[in-house]
Design a protein around this motif. Structure first.
Motif, PDB file in Angstrom:
ATOM      1  N   ARG A  93       0.833  -1.202   0.000  1.00 46.62           N
ATOM      2  CA  ARG A  93       0.000   0.000   0.000  1.00 46.62           C
ATOM      3  C   ARG A  93       0.869   1.254   0.000  1.00 46.62           C
ATOM      4  NH1 ARG A  93      -4.968   0.306   3.924  1.00 46.62           N
ATOM      5  NH2 ARG A  93      -5.719  -0.999   2.229  1.00 46.62           N
ATOM      6  N   VAL A  94       1.894   1.256   0.833  1.00 45.79           N
ATOM      7  CA  VAL A  94       2.778   2.423   0.895  1.00 45.79           C
ATOM      8  C   VAL A  94       3.428   2.656  -0.461  1.00 45.79           C
ATOM      9  CG1 VAL A  94       4.824   3.428   1.982  1.00 45.79           C
ATOM     10  CG2 VAL A  94       3.213   2.094   3.358  1.00 45.79           C
ATOM     11  N   ARG A  95       3.922   1.597  -1.070  1.00 37.99           N
ATOM     12  CA  ARG A  95       4.579   1.730  -2.375  1.00 37.99           C
ATOM     13  C   ARG A  95       3.602   2.282  -3.413  1.00 37.99           C
ATOM     14  NH1 ARG A  95       8.435   0.259  -6.027  1.00 37.99           N
ATOM     15  NH2 ARG A  95       9.902  -0.420  -4.451  1.00 37.99           N
ATOM     16  N   GLU A  96       2.380   1.774  -3.439  1.00 36.34           N
ATOM     17  CA  GLU A  96       1.394   2.247  -4.411  1.00 36.34           C
ATOM     18  C   GLU A  96       1.140   3.742  -4.240  1.00 36.34           C
ATOM     19  OE1 GLU A  96      -3.061   1.020  -5.969  1.00 36.34           O
ATOM     20  OE2 GLU A  96      -2.624   0.848  -3.818  1.00 36.34           O
ATOM     21  N   LEU A  97       0.982   4.187  -3.010  1.00 34.80           N
ATOM     22  CA  LEU A  97       0.688   5.597  -2.755  1.00 34.80           C
ATOM     23  C   LEU A  97       1.859   6.491  -3.142  1.00 34.80           C
ATOM     24  CD1 LEU A  97      -1.102   5.165   0.689  1.00 34.80           C
ATOM     25  CD2 LEU A  97      -2.183   5.745  -1.496  1.00 34.80           C
ATOM     26  N   ILE A  98       3.071   6.051  -2.839  1.00 36.48           N
ATOM     27  CA  ILE A  98       4.254   6.841  -3.191  1.00 36.48           C
ATOM     28  C   ILE A  98       4.397   6.921  -4.707  1.00 36.48           C
ATOM     29  CG2 ILE A  98       6.766   6.977  -3.048  1.00 36.48           C
ATOM     30  CD1 ILE A  98       5.291   7.728  -0.480  1.00 36.48           C
ATOM     31  N   GLU A  99       4.153   5.803  -5.398  1.00 37.87           N
ATOM     32  CA  GLU A  99       4.250   5.812  -6.856  1.00 37.87           C
ATOM     33  C   GLU A  99       3.192   6.722  -7.485  1.00 37.87           C
ATOM     34  OE1 GLU A  99       6.489   4.615  -9.091  1.00 37.87           O
ATOM     35  OE2 GLU A  99       7.602   4.351  -7.238  1.00 37.87           O
ATOM     36  N   LEU A 100       2.076   6.907  -6.799  1.00 34.73           N
ATOM     37  CA  LEU A 100       1.018   7.780  -7.307  1.00 34.73           C
ATOM     38  C   LEU A 100       1.254   9.242  -6.943  1.00 34.73           C
ATOM     39  CD1 LEU A 100      -2.120   5.552  -6.671  1.00 34.73           C
ATOM     40  CD2 LEU A 100      -1.179   6.216  -8.890  1.00 34.73           C
ATOM     41  N   GLY A 101       2.341   9.502  -6.227  1.00 28.84           N
ATOM     42  CA  GLY A 101       2.699  10.892  -5.976  1.00 28.84           C
ATOM     43  C   GLY A 101       2.511  11.393  -4.563  1.00 28.84           C
ATOM     44  N   ALA A 102       2.168  10.505  -3.614  1.00 32.67           N
ATOM     45  CA  ALA A 102       2.075  10.946  -2.222  1.00 32.67           C
ATOM     46  C   ALA A 102       3.446  11.417  -1.749  1.00 32.67           C
ATOM     47  CB  ALA A 102       1.579   9.815  -1.327  1.00 32.67           C
ATOM     48  N   GLY A 175       7.157  14.088  -4.654  1.00 32.39           N
ATOM     49  CA  GLY A 175       5.867  13.776  -5.239  1.00 32.39           C
ATOM     50  C   GLY A 175       5.411  14.731  -6.316  1.00 32.39           C
ATOM     51  N   THR A 176       6.280  15.615  -6.760  1.00 32.66           N
ATOM     52  CA  THR A 176       5.894  16.594  -7.777  1.00 32.66           C
ATOM     53  C   THR A 176       5.778  15.919  -9.145  1.00 32.66           C
ATOM     54  OG1 THR A 176       7.208  18.224  -6.565  1.00 32.66           O
ATOM     55  CG2 THR A 176       6.464  18.837  -8.771  1.00 32.66           C
ATOM     56  N   PRO A 177       4.646  16.040  -9.827  1.00 40.26           N
ATOM     57  CA  PRO A 177       4.491  15.428 -11.150  1.00 40.26           C
ATOM     58  C   PRO A 177       5.493  16.013 -12.148  1.00 40.26           C
ATOM     59  CG  PRO A 177       2.372  16.132 -10.277  1.00 40.26           C
ATOM     60  CD  PRO A 177       3.421  16.728  -9.386  1.00 40.26           C
ATOM     61  N   ILE A 178       5.804  15.239 -13.164  1.00 41.75           N
ATOM     62  CA  ILE A 178       6.787  15.653 -14.167  1.00 41.75           C
ATOM     63  C   ILE A 178       6.387  16.974 -14.822  1.00 41.75           C
ATOM     64  CG2 ILE A 178       7.664  15.090 -16.477  1.00 41.75           C
ATOM     65  CD1 ILE A 178       7.998  12.223 -15.539  1.00 41.75           C
ATOM     66  N   LYS A 179       5.097  17.145 -15.136  1.00 40.02           N
ATOM     67  CA  LYS A 179       4.687  18.383 -15.813  1.00 40.02           C
ATOM     68  C   LYS A 179       4.902  19.599 -14.913  1.00 40.02           C
ATOM     69  CE  LYS A 179      -0.268  18.198 -14.651  1.00 40.02           C
ATOM     70  NZ  LYS A 179      -1.633  18.201 -15.217  1.00 40.02           N
ATOM     71  N   LEU A 180       4.738  19.421 -13.584  1.00 40.98           N
ATOM     72  CA  LEU A 180       4.965  20.540 -12.670  1.00 40.98           C
ATOM     73  C   LEU A 180       6.444  20.803 -12.454  1.00 40.98           C
ATOM     74  CD1 LEU A 180       2.293  20.364  -9.833  1.00 40.98           C
ATOM     75  CD2 LEU A 180       2.466  21.959 -11.728  1.00 40.98           C
ATOM     76  N   ILE A 181       7.245  19.735 -12.445  1.00 36.32           N
ATOM     77  CA  ILE A 181       8.698  19.929 -12.373  1.00 36.32           C
ATOM     78  C   ILE A 181       9.158  20.751 -13.565  1.00 36.32           C
ATOM     79  CG2 ILE A 181      10.953  18.798 -12.406  1.00 36.32           C
ATOM     80  CD1 ILE A 181       9.698  16.414 -11.022  1.00 36.32           C
ATOM     81  N   ALA A 182       8.664  20.373 -14.740  1.00 29.05           N
ATOM     82  CA  ALA A 182       9.026  21.100 -15.959  1.00 29.05           C
ATOM     83  C   ALA A 182       8.600  22.563 -15.869  1.00 29.05           C
ATOM     84  CB  ALA A 182       8.390  20.424 -17.173  1.00 29.05           C
ATOM     85  N   ARG A 183       7.393  22.790 -15.371  1.00 27.26           N
ATOM     86  CA  ARG A 183       6.880  24.153 -15.263  1.00 27.26           C
ATOM     87  C   ARG A 183       7.689  24.978 -14.261  1.00 27.26           C
ATOM     88  NH1 ARG A 183       0.840  24.317 -13.511  1.00 27.26           N
ATOM     89  NH2 ARG A 183       0.760  22.842 -15.267  1.00 27.26           N
ATOM     90  N   GLN A 184       7.979  24.385 -13.100  1.00 31.22           N
ATOM     91  CA  GLN A 184       8.712  25.117 -12.067  1.00 31.22           C
ATOM     92  C   GLN A 184      10.131  25.455 -12.493  1.00 31.22           C
ATOM     93  OE1 GLN A 184       8.522  23.600  -8.023  1.00 31.22           O
ATOM     94  NE2 GLN A 184       6.478  22.756  -8.372  1.00 31.22           N
ATOM     95  N   LEU A 185      10.755  24.552 -13.247  1.00 30.45           N
ATOM     96  CA  LEU A 185      12.150  24.753 -13.642  1.00 30.45           C
ATOM     97  C   LEU A 185      12.284  25.339 -15.048  1.00 30.45           C
ATOM     98  CD1 LEU A 185      13.749  21.474 -12.214  1.00 30.45           C
ATOM     99  CD2 LEU A 185      13.501  23.721 -11.120  1.00 30.45           C
TER     100      LEU A 185
END
Length: 227
Positions: A93-102, A175-185
């Protein structure tokens, strides 16, 4: 820092508010700290998108719950870290949540001292994972022949990664999504993926969870602090 708690038990609201207020005082935040609690995801998603610096989300809620709750909350509070809390802490459960961006996982079964320590970490916008989960992941993880040794990891993150790679990895493990990483940087999403692929390979990690566990197990998180 204003914290939003999503939990359907008022006794949890009161206890969490007291703990967070005490910790905020210890951290010297004083009047800059704020707290708001709601019962479910629907009420949470009626809050302003940029009103909070951290969201604490219970796994079991009325209506939308679990993984779907995490997806909905992350979609609404797109740029805000969302840390999960649950009375159950199975590794899968922990792994699933982390992979989903928690941006972390705190077991609600923790003692008061352990809960205080965990909340102190997330209040400072750092990832918290249960030590038992990190140990289990590292015990069962398949090692690559050329991966970095534990004692070399912090030095590698500081000296061998470029400033941009450190920024990308630090955001990814929060947990930052790739699209937000791209936007922030202000870089392309493809560039983010290339950076992450190179760093994960060097860490001997298949994905974000593996990378996060490697950094934690090596006690190397501070190497990512200078973003």
């Amino acid at each position: 820092m204003k914290v939003l708690l999503i939990d359907d038990h008022e006794i949890v609201w009161n206890g969490t508010r007291r703990v967070l207020a005490d910790l905020a005082e210890q951290l010297g935040w004083g009047e800059r700290f704020g707290f708001h609690a709601v019962r479910d995801v629907a009420e949470a998603c009626r809050q302003p998108r940029d009103a909070f610096g951290l969201v604490l989300l219970d796994y079991h809620l009325p209506g939308v719950s679990g993984v779907e709750a995490l997806r909905a909350v992350k979609a609404h509070f797109e740029a805000t870290p969302v840390c999960m809390m649950s009375g159950e802490g199975e590794s899968a459960r922990v792994r699933e949540l982390i992979e989903l961006g928690a941006a972390g996982f705190i077991p609600k079964s923790y003692s008061l001292d352990d809960m205080n320590a965990a909340l102190r970490v997330v209040l400072q916008h750092r990832i918290f994972l249960p030590a038992e989960f990190v140990l289990a992941e590292q015990t069962t993880r398949e090692r690559l022949p050329d991966e970095l040794k534990r004692e070399e990891l912090a030095a590698f993150l500081r000296a061998e990664l470029s400033p941009r790679q450190r920024q990308v990895l630090a955001l990814a493990v929060r947990g930052t999504p790739i699209k937000l990483i791209a936007r922030q940087l202000s870089i392309a999403e493809g560039t983010v993926k290339v950076h992450l692929s190179m760093v994960y390979r060097a860490l001997g990690a298949r994905n974000r969870t593996d990378a996060l566990c490697r950094v934690f197990e090596a006690q190397a998180a501070t190497a990512l602090d200078a973003m």
